[in-house]
Design an enzyme around this catalytic site. Structure first.
Site, PDB file in Angstrom:
ATOM      1  N   GLN A  16      68.110 -40.510   2.931  1.00  4.97           N
ATOM      2  CA  GLN A  16      68.408 -41.085   4.155  1.00  4.97           C
ATOM      3  C   GLN A  16      68.444 -41.109   5.930  1.00  4.97           C
ATOM      4  OE1 GLN A  16      66.325 -44.405   4.107  1.00  4.97           O
ATOM      5  NE2 GLN A  16      66.580 -44.355   5.877  1.00  4.97           N
ATOM      6  N   LYS A  49      64.358 -49.689  -0.437  1.00  3.32           N
ATOM      7  CA  LYS A  49      64.346 -48.963  -1.591  1.00  3.32           C
ATOM      8  C   LYS A  49      64.241 -48.869  -2.988  1.00  3.32           C
ATOM      9  CE  LYS A  49      63.556 -45.241   2.416  1.00  3.32           C
ATOM     10  NZ  LYS A  49      64.321 -44.601   2.968  1.00  3.32           N
ATOM     11  N   ASP A  51      60.804 -37.335  -0.952  1.00  5.94           N
ATOM     12  CA  ASP A  51      60.690 -37.492   0.129  1.00  5.94           C
ATOM     13  C   ASP A  51      59.248 -36.807   1.007  1.00  5.94           C
ATOM     14  OD1 ASP A  51      60.816 -39.837   1.656  1.00  5.94           O
ATOM     15  OD2 ASP A  51      62.642 -39.473   3.082  1.00  5.94           O
TER      16      ASP A  51
END
Length: 298
Positions: free
Chosen positions: A103, A59, A126
């Site tokens: 994460q 990422k 997200d």
């Protein structure tokens, strides 16, 4: 019906992700050329899970490719919730940060729902904040979960019609199953959500013109279950070691038995190279969306 020797058309997530990144890079460059700061994405990694570390590196690398500035925040496995919440508060207040990613999964003892809820909804890269999930379920604009958004983007790129189609989603997580079901319904598909308690799962799968498999079980869905000509989206990712050769790299497979399914389906995502690259591309897209919205509010 497909003939036995024919194979399904590949839905190339790597290609669509590259196109998405190239478009984002151009749009970011235009902003920077006009004297604006670049978008900023902050990543929070807790613990020492090797897979999570690989995902985070990918990422951060993707950020670099498109011109997004990344801010990496690493905590050990023994980190307390209060430390992570304090970090989130600082990132929420940082004017150079447009998106924040925590994460997942988090180490045991940390409550993901409580930590995600601390994010400002407009910085939720997200798309998993309860506020953004609420916007999704009510059909209102907002940041969408990355993997479901990536799936819809691939379907759109390949001009696979969703309206009026029978769609079956296997899996009911907040990460994939529930959001993709909502997005498919909003695109006028008739959606059935199946899960671990569904009786006679193969019978439901056989009705699907669009099948999304996000159940987390290695090569579980058999080719014989699939409706001929169906569009199959495999969200699973599993690493399989070669027991006869310990030095060989693990093989990566999905939730669907690809070699069987490709002779029945009309379209199918490969694993790897299907949904995975799109998830990262949508993370960047969400960050850019937040960035442009914040610029417009100045």
């Amino acid at each position: 019906m497909l003939k036995e020797q024919e194979t399904a058309a590949t839905l190339d997530g790597k290609l669509v992700a590259k196109i998405t990144r190239d478009n984002l890079a151009q749009r970011i460059k235009e902003h920077v050329d006009h004297g604006r700061r670049p978008p900023g994405l902050a990543v929070i990694l807790v613990g020492d899970d090797p897979a999570s570390e690989i995902y985070v590196r990918n990422k951060v690398s993707a950020c670099r490719q498109v011109g997004v500035e990344s801010f990496f925040n690493k905590f050990g496995a023994a980190a307390k919730e209060a430390q992570i919440l304090e970090c989130i508060d600082k990132l929420n207040a940082d004017p150079n940060v447009d998106g924040i990613l925590v994460q997942l999964p988090l180490p045991g003892g940390l409550e993901a729902d409580r930590i995600l809820a601390r994010l400002l909804p407009e910085k939720d890269a997200d798309g998993l904040h309860p506020y953004n999930l609420g916007l999704l379920m009510s059909g209102k604009p907002g940041l969408r979960p990355c993997t479901p958004l990536g799936i819809m983007t691939v379907l759109d790129y390949y001009a696979i019609s969703v309206s009026g189609k029978r769609a079956v989603v296997i899996g009911r997580s907040n990460l994939v199953g529930k959001p993709i079901a909502a997005l498919l319904m909003q695109a006028d598909a008739t959606v059935t959500v199946c899960h671990s308690k569904t009786a006679d799962l193969p019978a439901y799968v056989k009705t699907a013109e669009i099948l999304v498999v996000a159940m987390g079980k290695r090569e579980f869905v058999e080719g014989s279950w699939i409706k001929p000509g169906a569009c199959v989206i495999d969200v699973g990712i599993h690493y399989v070691s070669d027991t006869t050769n310990p030095e060989a790299k693990p093989r990566i497979v999905g939730d669907v038995r690809y070699e069987e399914a490709k002779h029945v389906a009309g379209f199918i995502t490969p694993v790897p190279g299907g949904v995975g690259p799109m998830t990262v591309a949508m993370l960047l897209s969400n960050t850019f969306q937040s960035y442009e919205k914040r610029l417009s509010l100045r």
